[in-house]
Motif scaffolding. Sequence first.
Motif, PDB file in Angstrom:
ATOM      1  N   LEU A   1       0.846  -1.193   0.000  1.00 32.06           N
ATOM      2  CA  LEU A   1       0.000   0.000   0.000  1.00 32.06           C
ATOM      3  C   LEU A   1       0.882   1.245   0.000  1.00 32.06           C
ATOM      4  CD1 LEU A   1      -2.658  -1.121   2.641  1.00 32.06           C
ATOM      5  CD2 LEU A   1      -3.030  -0.888   0.179  1.00 32.06           C
ATOM      6  N   LEU A   2       0.612   2.147  -0.920  1.00 39.29           N
ATOM      7  CA  LEU A   2       1.442   3.334  -1.098  1.00 39.29           C
ATOM      8  C   LEU A   2       0.626   4.612  -0.957  1.00 39.29           C
ATOM      9  CD1 LEU A   2       3.512   2.315  -4.256  1.00 39.29           C
ATOM     10  CD2 LEU A   2       4.296   2.300  -1.892  1.00 39.29           C
ATOM     11  N   GLY A   3       1.247   5.622  -0.362  1.00 42.40           N
ATOM     12  CA  GLY A   3       0.647   6.940  -0.297  1.00 42.40           C
ATOM     13  C   GLY A   3       1.370   7.894  -1.235  1.00 42.40           C
ATOM     14  N   ILE A   4       0.995   9.180  -1.159  1.00 45.27           N
ATOM     15  CA  ILE A   4       1.631  10.201  -1.984  1.00 45.27           C
ATOM     16  C   ILE A   4       1.882  11.443  -1.136  1.00 45.27           C
ATOM     17  CG2 ILE A   4       0.737   9.449  -4.220  1.00 45.27           C
ATOM     18  CD1 ILE A   4      -1.498  11.495  -3.934  1.00 45.27           C
ATOM     19  N   GLY A   5       2.879  12.210  -1.529  1.00 42.15           N
ATOM     20  CA  GLY A   5       3.180  13.466  -0.853  1.00 42.15           C
ATOM     21  C   GLY A   5       3.777  14.458  -1.827  1.00 42.15           C
ATOM     22  N   PHE A   6       2.915  15.086  -2.650  1.00 46.82           N
ATOM     23  CA  PHE A   6       3.449  16.059  -3.613  1.00 46.82           C
ATOM     24  C   PHE A   6       2.584  17.300  -3.773  1.00 46.82           C
ATOM     25  CE2 PHE A   6       1.458  12.664  -6.237  1.00 46.82           C
ATOM     26  CZ  PHE A   6       0.457  13.379  -6.862  1.00 46.82           C
ATOM     27  N   SER A   7       1.596  17.511  -2.891  1.00 51.88           N
ATOM     28  CA  SER A   7       0.763  18.716  -2.992  1.00 51.88           C
ATOM     29  C   SER A   7       1.591  19.978  -2.782  1.00 51.88           C
ATOM     30  CB  SER A   7      -0.371  18.666  -1.970  1.00 51.88           C
ATOM     31  OG  SER A   7       0.128  18.657  -0.642  1.00 51.88           O
ATOM     32  N   GLN A   8       2.755  19.854  -2.105  1.00 49.31           N
ATOM     33  CA  GLN A   8       3.604  21.025  -1.851  1.00 49.31           C
ATOM     34  C   GLN A   8       4.140  21.642  -3.135  1.00 49.31           C
ATOM     35  OE1 GLN A   8       4.288  17.930  -0.769  1.00 49.31           O
ATOM     36  NE2 GLN A   8       6.290  17.304  -1.534  1.00 49.31           N
ATOM     37  N   LEU A   9       4.096  20.893  -4.239  1.00 44.81           N
ATOM     38  CA  LEU A   9       4.562  21.447  -5.510  1.00 44.81           C
ATOM     39  C   LEU A   9       3.683  22.598  -5.987  1.00 44.81           C
ATOM     40  CD1 LEU A   9       5.504  18.233  -7.558  1.00 44.81           C
ATOM     41  CD2 LEU A   9       7.040  19.789  -6.347  1.00 44.81           C
ATOM     42  N   ARG A  10       2.453  22.675  -5.464  1.00 45.57           N
ATOM     43  CA  ARG A  10       1.544  23.759  -5.854  1.00 45.57           C
ATOM     44  C   ARG A  10       1.933  25.085  -5.208  1.00 45.57           C
ATOM     45  NH1 ARG A  10      -2.335  19.493  -4.934  1.00 45.57           N
ATOM     46  NH2 ARG A  10      -3.190  18.787  -6.940  1.00 45.57           N
ATOM     47  N   ARG A  11       2.744  25.041  -4.164  1.00 47.46           N
ATOM     48  CA  ARG A  11       3.059  26.247  -3.412  1.00 47.46           C
ATOM     49  C   ARG A  11       4.096  27.097  -4.139  1.00 47.46           C
ATOM     50  NH1 ARG A  11       2.888  24.637   3.026  1.00 47.46           N
ATOM     51  NH2 ARG A  11       0.945  23.425   2.916  1.00 47.46           N
ATOM     52  N   SER A  12       3.868  28.406  -4.103  1.00 48.09           N
ATOM     53  CA  SER A  12       4.805  29.339  -4.719  1.00 48.09           C
ATOM     54  C   SER A  12       5.889  29.724  -3.723  1.00 48.09           C
ATOM     55  CB  SER A  12       4.064  30.584  -5.212  1.00 48.09           C
ATOM     56  OG  SER A  12       3.378  31.213  -4.141  1.00 48.09           O
ATOM     57  N   GLY A  13       6.908  30.387  -4.215  1.00 49.93           N
ATOM     58  CA  GLY A  13       7.985  30.808  -3.330  1.00 49.93           C
ATOM     59  C   GLY A  13       9.003  29.707  -3.103  1.00 49.93           C
ATOM     60  N   GLU A  14       9.653  29.760  -1.955  1.00 49.87           N
ATOM     61  CA  GLU A  14      10.678  28.794  -1.617  1.00 49.87           C
ATOM     62  C   GLU A  14      10.083  27.392  -1.526  1.00 49.87           C
ATOM     63  OE1 GLU A  14      14.792  28.077  -0.714  1.00 49.87           O
ATOM     64  OE2 GLU A  14      13.704  29.812  -1.492  1.00 49.87           O
ATOM     65  N   PRO A  15      10.641  26.412  -2.252  1.00 53.37           N
ATOM     66  CA  PRO A  15      10.093  25.050  -2.229  1.00 53.37           C
ATOM     67  C   PRO A  15      10.164  24.443  -0.827  1.00 53.37           C
ATOM     68  CG  PRO A  15      11.622  25.331  -4.067  1.00 53.37           C
ATOM     69  CD  PRO A  15      11.770  26.541  -3.199  1.00 53.37           C
ATOM     70  N   PRO A  16       9.069  23.868  -0.327  1.00 54.27           N
ATOM     71  CA  PRO A  16       9.081  23.230   0.995  1.00 54.27           C
ATOM     72  C   PRO A  16       9.992  22.011   1.062  1.00 54.27           C
ATOM     73  CG  PRO A  16       6.836  23.671   0.269  1.00 54.27           C
ATOM     74  CD  PRO A  16       7.726  23.865  -0.910  1.00 54.27           C
ATOM     75  N   VAL A  17      10.153  21.318  -0.083  1.00 51.67           N
ATOM     76  CA  VAL A  17      11.006  20.131  -0.138  1.00 51.67           C
ATOM     77  C   VAL A  17      11.945  20.265  -1.327  1.00 51.67           C
ATOM     78  CG1 VAL A  17      11.088  17.612  -0.172  1.00 51.67           C
ATOM     79  CG2 VAL A  17       9.088  18.762   0.795  1.00 51.67           C
ATOM     80  N   LYS A  18      13.257  20.159  -1.058  1.00 53.32           N
ATOM     81  CA  LYS A  18      14.261  20.329  -2.103  1.00 53.32           C
ATOM     82  C   LYS A  18      15.056  19.037  -2.303  1.00 53.32           C
ATOM     83  CE  LYS A  18      14.992  25.237  -1.013  1.00 53.32           C
ATOM     84  NZ  LYS A  18      16.009  26.251  -0.631  1.00 53.32           N
ATOM     85  N   ALA A  19      15.521  18.863  -3.530  1.00 53.00           N
ATOM     86  CA  ALA A  19      16.376  17.723  -3.869  1.00 53.00           C
ATOM     87  C   ALA A  19      17.677  18.239  -4.463  1.00 53.00           C
ATOM     88  CB  ALA A  19      15.671  16.808  -4.858  1.00 53.00           C
ATOM     89  N   SER A  20      18.803  17.732  -3.956  1.00 57.27           N
ATOM     90  CA  SER A  20      20.117  18.111  -4.459  1.00 57.27           C
ATOM     91  C   SER A  20      20.753  16.906  -5.140  1.00 57.27           C
ATOM     92  CB  SER A  20      21.012  18.592  -3.315  1.00 57.27           C
ATOM     93  OG  SER A  20      20.432  19.696  -2.646  1.00 57.27           O
ATOM     94  N   PRO A  21      21.031  17.003  -6.446  1.00 52.32           N
ATOM     95  CA  PRO A  21      21.640  15.870  -7.144  1.00 52.32           C
ATOM     96  C   PRO A  21      23.013  15.531  -6.561  1.00 52.32           C
ATOM     97  CG  PRO A  21      20.797  17.499  -8.695  1.00 52.32           C
ATOM     98  CD  PRO A  21      20.779  18.138  -7.347  1.00 52.32           C
ATOM     99  N   THR A  22      23.297  14.264  -6.479  1.00 49.60           N
ATOM    100  CA  THR A  22      24.592  13.787  -6.032  1.00 49.60           C
ATOM    101  C   THR A  22      24.889  12.486  -6.766  1.00 49.60           C
ATOM    102  OG1 THR A  22      25.954  13.288  -4.087  1.00 49.60           O
ATOM    103  CG2 THR A  22      23.696  12.439  -4.095  1.00 49.60           C
ATOM    104  N   ARG A  23      26.045  11.958  -6.569  1.00 52.97           N
ATOM    105  CA  ARG A  23      26.410  10.733  -7.262  1.00 52.97           C
ATOM    106  C   ARG A  23      25.486   9.586  -6.829  1.00 52.97           C
ATOM    107  NH1 ARG A  23      32.477   7.931  -7.319  1.00 52.97           N
ATOM    108  NH2 ARG A  23      31.943   6.228  -8.769  1.00 52.97           N
ATOM    109  N   GLY A  24      24.805   8.998  -7.803  1.00 45.68           N
ATOM    110  CA  GLY A  24      23.952   7.843  -7.521  1.00 45.68           C
ATOM    111  C   GLY A  24      22.580   8.161  -6.978  1.00 45.68           C
ATOM    112  N   GLY A  25      22.206   9.455  -6.945  1.00 44.83           N
ATOM    113  CA  GLY A  25      20.880   9.782  -6.437  1.00 44.83           C
ATOM    114  C   GLY A  25      20.721  11.236  -6.046  1.00 44.83           C
ATOM    115  N   TYR A  26      19.965  11.493  -4.981  1.00 45.08           N
ATOM    116  CA  TYR A  26      19.626  12.848  -4.561  1.00 45.08           C
ATOM    117  C   TYR A  26      19.568  12.913  -3.031  1.00 45.08           C
ATOM    118  CZ  TYR A  26      17.985  12.889  -9.394  1.00 45.08           C
ATOM    119  OH  TYR A  26      17.916  12.769 -10.751  1.00 45.08           O
ATOM    120  N   TYR A  27      19.909  14.071  -2.510  1.00 43.29           N
ATOM    121  CA  TYR A  27      19.694  14.326  -1.092  1.00 43.29           C
ATOM    122  C   TYR A  27      18.423  15.164  -0.953  1.00 43.29           C
ATOM    123  CZ  TYR A  27      24.100  12.354   0.479  1.00 43.29           C
ATOM    124  OH  TYR A  27      25.124  11.483   0.784  1.00 43.29           O
ATOM    125  N   ILE A  28      17.522  14.703  -0.085  1.00 44.00           N
ATOM    126  CA  ILE A  28      16.219  15.353   0.091  1.00 44.00           C
ATOM    127  C   ILE A  28      16.186  16.084   1.424  1.00 44.00           C
ATOM    128  CG2 ILE A  28      13.719  15.029   0.066  1.00 44.00           C
ATOM    129  CD1 ILE A  28      15.082  14.128  -2.511  1.00 44.00           C
TER     130      ILE A  28
END
Length: 382
Positions: free
Chosen positions: A123-150
């Motif tokens: 069973l899976l949920g979702i968490g992406f409604s924050q993408l609708r928000r303007s301004g500074e992103p509530p959740v950021k991803a930084s690319p790195t070797r082999g993936g991303y830091y969240i």
Amino acid sequence: MTISSPPKNSEIILNIEQIETSILQKIIAPLANEIDRDQETLKTALMTLGKSGLLALKIPQKWGGLELNQQEFFNYQLLIARYSGALAFLQTQHQSAAAMLASSQNTQLQQQYLPHLSHGKILLGIGFSQLRRSGEPPVKASPTRGGYYIEGIVPWITGWSIFQEFILAAKLPDGRAVFGILPLIDTTKLNGSITFSEIMPLCAMTSTNTVSATVKNWFLPDEQVVSIKPVNWIHNSDRQKVLAFSAFALGCALAGIDIMKATSKTKPLPFIPDAISSLQIQVDKCRNAIEEANKNPDTDFAEKLHLRATAINLAQRCTAAAVTVSSGAANHKNHGAQRVYREALVYTVSGQTTDIMEATLKCYSREQGTGNREQGEKHFPV
């Protein structure tokens, strides 16, 4: 997972129609108020759908889904909402996660998850409604070797202690969004962590266990990435799917009418059937108009917004009518009219954008019976 002799589309539609009598009326309806407030009862109801393979309806048949088209899925969502708002809201989180995985380019993830989603083995949920928000992103991803830091705070995640994992969205420095699978439980891994808040005391559907999450230095490996979406993906998706949430509002409206019909049997007042008839006609007109709009690719966005607002308005008015005919008994928190009235509040703001907010306010503030809408747009009675 493979399916022998996949069902034809007509057979799928027939099975969906049978859900109302075999599951919703017999099992879900008698427990609707308890499902609204009790997590275990809700989870049992969810797994009742799972036993029939109804938890991943849009994924391909080769993965165990039914591969329903847009209108068939709309009808299913409306039907669930008519009998239990909490169940409708919870299962649609899982359905959305399943659809995202089905369209993923990560075949390893697809093989790992998709065969198990229809029956609720995962069973899976979702968490992406924050993408609708303007301004500074509530959740950021930084690319790195082999993936991303969240890093960041996910404001809304439904299904705590019901779902095992969820699909998180985080903004990349270039404005795109990366979607990946994270555990839906407090977890510390290497130098990163994810922690969840207490369950939010919402006005309705509290059994769905909505929480927020704080993500710190969490490493998301490429193997767990579902997709990377382009800049403004969520806003474009909202425009394309502006009528999708109308299914829940219309189901809620029908739930209000159902309560009115039941009450009219013990209150033989002639004006109650008159009100039922009038509201039913309006719901049917709105539903038919939405179906036509979905079929016609040339339907303009303003008309879709108006139909979405009309569905919200009908949910509010039909459930208020259910409260009205139920009299003082509707003040009780466990009364069906009280439940559907609160569900209408949830559907008013679910997936809300500023365009939908504006259309909804226009619908509320329009004087009844005054003719066409502004700028000569086609009038639809509310």
